[in-house]
Structure formats: structure tokens, C-alpha cells
Motif scaffolding. Structure first.
Motif, PDB file in Angstrom:
ATOM      1  N   VAL A  79       0.833  -1.329   0.002  1.00  0.00           N
ATOM      2  CA  VAL A  79       0.262  -0.348   0.054  1.00  0.00           C
ATOM      3  C   VAL A  79       0.758   0.923  -0.141  1.00  0.00           C
ATOM      4  N   PRO A  80       0.486   2.735  -0.446  1.00  0.00           N
ATOM      5  CA  PRO A  80       1.721   3.471  -0.323  1.00  0.00           C
ATOM      6  C   PRO A  80       1.662   3.586   0.622  1.00  0.00           C
ATOM      7  N   LEU A  81       2.849   4.045   1.335  1.00  0.00           N
ATOM      8  CA  LEU A  81       3.208   4.901   2.607  1.00  0.00           C
ATOM      9  C   LEU A  81       2.444   5.850   3.645  1.00  0.00           C
ATOM     10  N   SER A  82       1.674   6.880   2.909  1.00  0.00           N
ATOM     11  CA  SER A  82       0.934   7.830   3.367  1.00  0.00           C
ATOM     12  C   SER A  82      -0.064   6.520   4.039  1.00  0.00           C
ATOM     13  N   GLN A  83      -0.986   5.961   2.981  1.00  0.00           N
ATOM     14  CA  GLN A  83      -1.991   4.842   4.066  1.00  0.00           C
ATOM     15  C   GLN A  83      -1.532   4.615   5.006  1.00  0.00           C
ATOM     16  N   ALA A  84      -0.603   3.309   5.341  1.00  0.00           N
ATOM     17  CA  ALA A  84       0.534   2.626   5.894  1.00  0.00           C
ATOM     18  C   ALA A  84       0.110   3.891   7.161  1.00  0.00           C
ATOM     19  N   MET A  85       1.051   4.442   7.188  1.00  0.00           N
ATOM     20  CA  MET A  85       0.950   5.521   8.183  1.00  0.00           C
ATOM     21  C   MET A  85      -0.458   6.245   8.970  1.00  0.00           C
TER      22      MET A  85
END
Length: 159
Positions: A111-117
Motif C-alpha cells: 500500500v502507499p506509505l501515506s496509507q500505511a501511516m
């Protein structure tokens, strides 16, 4: 095994044990996440009011003893989660990192890192660490995987 590793394009490789998060002040009750993430601020106010009513017995001011008792009961019976971004920030993803891969026993989900954050790591169910398909279940903040969280996460690989 209840250990999770954060590695890949990070400044610091981190090994964490989610079972100790029960003592972390950043944890929150998963019930509030499951109910409705959209009205987060309103729910927080309602939860604080409910806690106050429980602690105060509606008429009596809280005492340190009743407050401690309530907190113990909540730890023993509650289901808790923590924002995954808190752990990912500690690993300090490198500037060019843009993806987070959740490595499980059955495969990898990127998943995009921003979504994981913004994702939620569910680590405690009814006061106990998640053993079955654990140590964490990952829910996206937008609740798009509410019925099918990412289970059995063993590693987070930042790419």
C-alpha cells in the motif's frame, strides 16, 4: 511469534513487540474505530463523557481508587489499537520511500506509505494479545478493509 520488524528503506530497522503496547498512552479502544471513524472528534467527546459518568458514579466525584479500578477493568476487557504511523515514524522512512509492504504468512500486500501511516494496528482483543493470525491486524483509516483486515503481519518493509 509476536515480534514485528520494520525494515527496508528506513533510517533505523526496528523490531517491536505489540504486546507491550498495552502500556502505551497512544493506544485507544478499537470500539470507537469500529463504530464510526468519520465522527472521530464527536466520539472522543462522548467516550470521555461516558468514562466520566462511569468513574464518577453519576453523582460522586472520582477518587483515585475508583479511577485505578476502572482503568484495570478496561485493560483486562478492552480491545485496543494504535496508529501504525507512530511506529513507522520511529523507523524514519527515507525520503524516496513511498510504499509499505505488509508481509504475512500467506503473502505480501503493498500500500502507499501515506496509507500505511494512517492505518490502525489492532493488537489486543478482550484484554489479550492477538495470537490467532496475529500479532496485529491492520485496518485502513478509511475502513475500506473493515471486514477483511490484513492479518498475521510479521514484517513491514518500506520501499
Amino acid at each position: 511469534m509476536s515480534i514485528i520488524q520494520i525494515k527496508g528503506n528506513v533510517q533505523y530497522k526496528i523490531t517491536i513487540d505489540p504486546s507491550v503496547w498495552i502500556f502505551d498512552d497512544r493506544k485507544f479502544l478499537m470500539d470507537s474505530f469500529f463504530e464510526n471513524a468519520a465522527s472521530e472528534e464527536n466520539q472522543l467527546d462522548q467516550e470521555l463523557d461516558q468514562e466520566r459518568v462511569i468513574r464518577e458514579g453519576q453523582t460522586l466525584p472520582p477518587t483515585l481508587k475508583t479511577e485505578k479500578k476502572y482503568e484495570k477493568e478496561r485493560l483486562v476487557t478492552g480491545s485496543f489499537g494504535m496508529k501504525l504511523g507512530d511506529m513507522l515514524k520511529n523507523a524514519e522512512p527515507l525520503e524516496h520511500a513511498d510504499t509499505c509492504e505488509f508481509v504475512t504468512e500467506t503473502g505480501t500486500i503493498a500500500v502507499p506509505l501515506s496509507q500505511a501511516m494512517e492505518s490502525i494496528a489492532h493488537f489486543s482483543q478482550h484484554g489479550k494479545p492477538i495470537i490467532e493470525e496475529g500479532p496485529i491486524h491492520v485496518y485502513f483509516a478509511d475502513q475500506s478493509n473493515l471486514t477483511q483486515p490484513i492479518k498475521g503481519v510479521k514484517e513491514l518493509v518500506i520501499t
